[in-house]
Design a protein around this motif. Structure first.
Motif, mmCIF file in Angstrom:
data_model
loop_
_atom_site.group_PDB
_atom_site.id
_atom_site.type_symbol
_atom_site.label_atom_id
_atom_site.label_comp_id
_atom_site.label_asym_id
_atom_site.label_seq_id
_atom_site.Cartn_x
_atom_site.Cartn_y
_atom_site.Cartn_z
ATOM 1 N N LEU A 1 34.195 94.163 -28.480
ATOM 2 C CA LEU A 1 33.746 95.301 -27.666
ATOM 3 C C LEU A 1 33.261 96.277 -28.643
ATOM 4 N N GLN A 2 33.742 96.736 -29.622
ATOM 5 C CA GLN A 2 33.522 97.717 -30.651
ATOM 6 C C GLN A 2 32.279 97.233 -31.089
ATOM 7 N N LEU B 1 38.711 92.877 -28.531
ATOM 8 C CA LEU B 1 38.434 94.406 -28.633
ATOM 9 C C LEU B 1 37.597 94.811 -29.954
ATOM 10 N N ARG B 2 37.521 93.750 -31.026
ATOM 11 C CA ARG B 2 36.612 93.941 -31.995
ATOM 12 C C ARG B 2 35.136 93.694 -31.705
ATOM 13 N N TYR C 1 36.769 101.419 -18.240
ATOM 14 C CA TYR C 1 37.531 100.306 -17.687
ATOM 15 C C TYR C 1 37.834 100.384 -16.040
ATOM 16 N N ARG D 1 37.587 103.914 -27.044
ATOM 17 C CA ARG D 1 36.280 103.682 -27.552
ATOM 18 C C ARG D 1 35.011 104.166 -26.779
ATOM 19 N N GLU E 1 42.691 100.989 -25.149
ATOM 20 C CA GLU E 1 41.764 101.030 -26.004
ATOM 21 C C GLU E 1 40.286 101.015 -25.578
ATOM 22 N N CYS E 2 39.922 100.963 -24.472
ATOM 23 C CA CYS E 2 38.776 101.124 -23.681
ATOM 24 C C CYS E 2 38.405 102.550 -23.899
ATOM 25 N N HIS F 1 37.813 94.413 -15.088
ATOM 26 C CA HIS F 1 38.903 93.572 -15.726
ATOM 27 C C HIS F 1 39.635 92.817 -14.150
ATOM 28 N N PRO G 1 43.331 89.285 -27.544
ATOM 29 C CA PRO G 1 42.918 90.793 -27.220
ATOM 30 C C PRO G 1 42.200 91.448 -28.358
ATOM 31 N N SER G 2 43.045 90.974 -29.630
ATOM 32 C CA SER G 2 42.412 91.932 -30.868
ATOM 33 C C SER G 2 40.983 91.365 -31.069
ATOM 34 N N TYR H 1 44.149 97.280 -22.725
ATOM 35 C CA TYR H 1 42.844 97.513 -22.296
ATOM 36 C C TYR H 1 42.571 98.929 -22.019
#
Length: 225
Positions: free
Chosen positions: A127-128, A124-125, A200, A196, A192-193, A141, A120-121, A189
Motif C-alpha cells: 500500500l505504501q 502495508l508495504r 479506510y 499513510r 496504518e491507513c 475492507h 499484513p506487513s 489497518y
C-alpha cells in the motif's frame, strides 16, 4: 479539454478474487459477490461522471486488467468480465500490489476491495508503494458479519477456503480470543491507513451500496478541491 483534465479522475478498481472471498455464513452474498457488485457500481458511477476507470481482478496474480476508460462499450466490458469472474485459489496481495504499483504509470485514485487475508506487513508495504507513486488510495475492507461477530455456538469444523485445511473447534471456548484478534486486525489497518493518508472503510457485506458510493463521492470531492 483543459476543463476535463482538471475535473475528471483516473481511477483503478482492484478487486480481490481469491478463494477466501467466496465466503458467506448463510444466505445473502459472498464477500466476492458483494465485491463484484461494489466494483460494478463504482465503475458505473465514475463513467457517468466522465471519470475514467480501469478494473483489475487478482488472487495469486492478476486475473484480468481492463485499462481505464469511460465509454458505454468500456463499461459493458467491465460488467461482462465481472459477471464471468469466479473466485480463484490462493492470495498474494503484497507481491501483486507491488507489480501493479510499478506498472500503473499515471497517477490516480486506487480503490481496493478485499478481505485483506494475507500477511499484513506485506500488504502495508505494498500500500505504501501506491502512496509513494503519488496515488490516492481508498480501501474497502470487505468482511462477512459472522467474521466480525463470531455468532457460532455449537462444535463446528472450520475449513480454510484457500488451503482446504480443517479445524474442529468449540466456538464457545475461543470466541473471546477470536474477537480480540479480529478487533486488533481491523484496528491495525485502520491506524496504518490513517498514518499513510489512505481512506479506510470497514465494509460488512450487509452494508448498503449507497453508503459505499457516498464514501467514494466524498473522496472524489476532496481530491478535486
Amino acid at each position: 479539454k483543459q476543463y476535463e483534465q482538471e475535473t475528471n479522475l483516473r481511477a483503478y478498481v482492484l478487486l480481490d478474487a481469491s478463494a477466501s472471498m467466496d465466503y458467506r455464513l448463510s444466505g445473502g452474498q459472498t464477500k466476492f459477490e458483494y465485491g463484484c457488485f461494489l466494483a460494478a457500481c463504482l465503475s458505473y458511477l465514475m463513467c457517468r461522471q466522465q471519470d475514467v476507470v480501469g478494473v483489475i481482478a487478482f488472487d495469486e496474480d492478476v486475473r484480468f486488467h481492463l485499462p481505464p476508460g469511460s465509454t458505454p462499450s468500456h463499461l459493458d466490458r467491465v460488467f461482462r468480465r465481472l459477471e464471468d469472474l469466479r473466485p480463484g485459489k490462493g492470495t498474494a496481495i503484497g507481491s501483486t500490489f507491488h507489480k501493479l504499483a510499478a506498472s500503473i504509470a499515471k497517477r490516480g485514485l486506487v480503490i481496493i476491495i478485499s478481505d485483506l487475508y494475507d500477511e499484513p506487513s506485506e500488504i502495508l508495504r505494498a500500500l505504501q508503494h501506491f502512496v509513494f507513486k503519488k496515488h490516492q488510495v481508498m480501501l474497502f475492507h470487505v468482511l462477512d458479519p459472522s467474521e466480525l461477530d463470531f455468532p457460532f455456538q455449537k462444535m463446528l469444523s472450520f475449513v480454510d477456503l484457500e488451503t482446504r485445511d480443517k479445524l474442529q473447534v468449540d466456538p464457545r471456548t475461543v470466541r473471546e480470543a477470536y474477537l480480540r484478534e479480529v478487533q486488533a486486525f481491523v484496528e491495525l489497518y485502520r491506524k496504518e491507513c490513517s498514518d499513510r493518508n489512505i481512506e479506510y472503510a470497514l465494509t460488512p457485506t450487509g452494508t448498503p451500496y449507497d453508503r459505499m458510493l457516498l464514501d467514494y463521492l466524498a473522496r472524489r470531492k476532496a481530491l478535486l478541491r
